[in-house]
Scaffold this motif. Structure first.
Motif, short mmCIF file in Angstrom:
data_model
loop_
_atom_site.label_atom_id
_atom_site.label_comp_id
_atom_site.label_asym_id
_atom_site.label_seq_id
_atom_site.Cartn_x
_atom_site.Cartn_y
_atom_site.Cartn_z
N ILE A 21 -26.66 -40.14 32.47
CA ILE A 21 -26.05 -39.72 31.23
C ILE A 21 -24.73 -40.46 31.17
O ILE A 21 -23.85 -40.24 31.99
N SER A 22 -24.61 -41.39 30.21
CA SER A 22 -23.44 -42.26 30.20
C SER A 22 -22.16 -41.52 29.83
O SER A 22 -21.08 -41.93 30.19
N SER A 23 -22.28 -40.41 29.10
CA SER A 23 -21.09 -39.63 28.79
C SER A 23 -21.48 -38.16 28.70
O SER A 23 -22.61 -37.84 28.34
N PRO A 24 -20.56 -37.26 29.03
CA PRO A 24 -20.86 -35.84 28.96
C PRO A 24 -21.26 -35.39 27.55
O PRO A 24 -22.04 -34.47 27.40
N GLU A 25 -20.74 -36.08 26.54
CA GLU A 25 -21.08 -35.70 25.17
C GLU A 25 -22.57 -35.88 24.90
O GLU A 25 -23.15 -35.17 24.10
N GLU A 26 -23.20 -36.88 25.56
CA GLU A 26 -24.63 -37.11 25.39
C GLU A 26 -25.44 -35.88 25.79
O GLU A 26 -26.50 -35.64 25.23
N PHE A 27 -24.95 -35.15 26.73
CA PHE A 27 -25.67 -33.97 27.23
C PHE A 27 -25.90 -32.96 26.11
O PHE A 27 -26.91 -32.28 26.09
N SER A 28 -25.00 -32.90 25.15
CA SER A 28 -25.12 -31.95 24.04
C SER A 28 -26.34 -32.22 23.18
O SER A 28 -26.79 -31.35 22.46
N PHE A 29 -26.87 -33.43 23.25
CA PHE A 29 -28.01 -33.79 22.42
C PHE A 29 -29.35 -33.38 23.03
O PHE A 29 -30.37 -33.42 22.36
N PHE A 30 -29.35 -32.98 24.30
CA PHE A 30 -30.59 -32.52 24.93
C PHE A 30 -30.96 -31.15 24.40
O PHE A 30 -30.10 -30.28 24.28
N GLN A 31 -32.22 -30.95 24.11
CA GLN A 31 -32.68 -29.63 23.67
C GLN A 31 -32.77 -28.71 24.87
O GLN A 31 -33.35 -29.07 25.90
N ALA A 84 -28.83 -29.66 43.54
CA ALA A 84 -28.80 -30.74 42.55
C ALA A 84 -28.53 -30.18 41.16
O ALA A 84 -27.75 -30.74 40.39
N VAL A 85 -29.17 -29.07 40.82
CA VAL A 85 -28.97 -28.44 39.51
C VAL A 85 -27.53 -27.95 39.41
O VAL A 85 -26.84 -28.21 38.42
N THR A 86 -27.05 -27.27 40.43
CA THR A 86 -25.67 -26.76 40.43
C THR A 86 -24.68 -27.91 40.27
O THR A 86 -23.75 -27.83 39.46
N ASN A 87 -24.87 -28.97 41.03
CA ASN A 87 -23.96 -30.12 40.95
C ASN A 87 -24.02 -30.80 39.59
O ASN A 87 -23.01 -31.27 39.08
N ARG A 88 -25.21 -30.84 38.99
CA ARG A 88 -25.34 -31.47 37.66
C ARG A 88 -24.58 -30.65 36.61
O ARG A 88 -23.92 -31.21 35.75
N VAL A 89 -24.66 -29.34 36.71
CA VAL A 89 -23.94 -28.48 35.76
C VAL A 89 -22.44 -28.75 35.88
O VAL A 89 -21.76 -29.02 34.88
N VAL A 90 -21.93 -28.70 37.08
CA VAL A 90 -20.50 -28.91 37.31
C VAL A 90 -20.09 -30.31 36.86
O VAL A 90 -19.08 -30.48 36.16
N THR A 92 -21.47 -32.37 34.64
CA THR A 92 -21.48 -32.61 33.19
C THR A 92 -20.28 -31.94 32.52
O THR A 92 -19.81 -32.42 31.50
N ILE A 93 -19.79 -30.86 33.10
CA ILE A 93 -18.65 -30.16 32.51
C ILE A 93 -17.32 -30.82 32.90
O ILE A 93 -16.42 -30.96 32.08
N LEU A 94 -17.22 -31.27 34.14
CA LEU A 94 -15.95 -31.78 34.66
C LEU A 94 -15.84 -33.29 34.77
O LEU A 94 -14.78 -33.81 35.09
N GLU A 95 -16.92 -34.00 34.51
CA GLU A 95 -16.98 -35.43 34.79
C GLU A 95 -15.84 -36.24 34.16
O GLU A 95 -15.25 -37.09 34.81
N SER A 96 -15.54 -35.98 32.94
CA SER A 96 -14.55 -36.79 32.23
C SER A 96 -13.23 -36.02 32.06
O SER A 96 -13.22 -34.93 31.48
#
Length: 159
Positions: A21-31, A84-90, A92-96
Motif C-alpha cells: 500500500i503506497s500510502s495510508p490513504e489508499e487503505f481507505s479505498f478497500f472495501q 501480521a494482522v495486528t502489525n498491519r493495523v498499527v 496503516t494508522i501510524l505509518e505516515s
C-alpha cells in the motif's frame, strides 16, 4: 489470485512478497467486507491445518527453543498470522507522520468496520487482532484522532 483471494499469506515467513500500500490513504479505498473475507479465508486455511497435539502444553511450551523450531508449526503459523494482522493495523494508522488527524481517523474507522465484518463472519482471530492493535499503547494515545471518530458506538465491536 485463486478463488478471488490473494494466495500469499502474511503468516508465511518465507514469503518476501506482500501487498504493498503506497500510502495510508489508499487503505481507505478497500472495501471492509472484502478485507474481512480475505482475513477470514487466511485464518480458516491456517486453522484447518492445526494439528491438535500441537496445542498440548508439553509441545507448546518448548516451541521457542532453537532446537525445537520444527515443533508446533501449525500453531506458530496462526500466531504469525495474528501478529501480521495486528502489525498491519498499527502500520496503516501510524505509518505516515504527515498524515492529518482526519485522515488517520478515517483509517481508524475503516479498521473498526473491518473488525465488525470479522465479527459477523465469526472470525474471532482477526477480530481480536484488530482490537488488540486498536487498544495498543501507540494507537490508544492518539487522543486527537480518536476524538475525530464520529460515532463512539462503533467501538461496540470491542465489547
Amino acid at each position: 489470485m485463486t478463488d478471488g483471494y490473494h494466495s500469499l499469506s502474511p503468516c508465511n515467513p518465507d514469503d518476501d512478497e506482500e501487498l504493498e500500500i503506497s500510502s495510508p490513504e489508499e487503505f481507505s479505498f478497500f472495501q471492509e467486507e472484502i478485507v474481512a473475507e480475505q482475513l477470514t479465508y487466511m485464518d480458516m486455511t491456517l486453522f484447518r491445518e492445526v494439528v491438535p497435539h500441537h496445542c498440548l502444553g508439553c509441545v507448546w511450551s518448548r516451541r521457542d527453543r532453537q532446537e525445537n523450531k520444527h515443533l508446533a508449526g501449525s500453531i506458530r503459523a496462526t500466531i504469525l498470522q495474528f501478529n501480521a494482522v495486528t502489525n498491519r493495523v498499527v502500520s496503516t494508522i501510524l505509518e505516515s507522520k504527515e498524515l492529518k488527524t482526519q485522515k488517520r481517523a478515517k483509517i481508524l474507522e475503516n479498521w473498526i468496520r473491518i473488525a465488525r465484518e470479522c465479527r459477523i463472519l465469526n472470525n474471532f482471530s482477526s477480530l481480536k487482532a484488530v482490537i488488540s492493535a486498536l487498544q495498543s499503547t501507540s494507537i490508544y494515545h492518539l487522543k486527537k484522532t480518536w476524538a475525530c471518530v464520529p460515532d463512539k458506538d462503533n467501538l461496540a465491536v470491542c465489547s
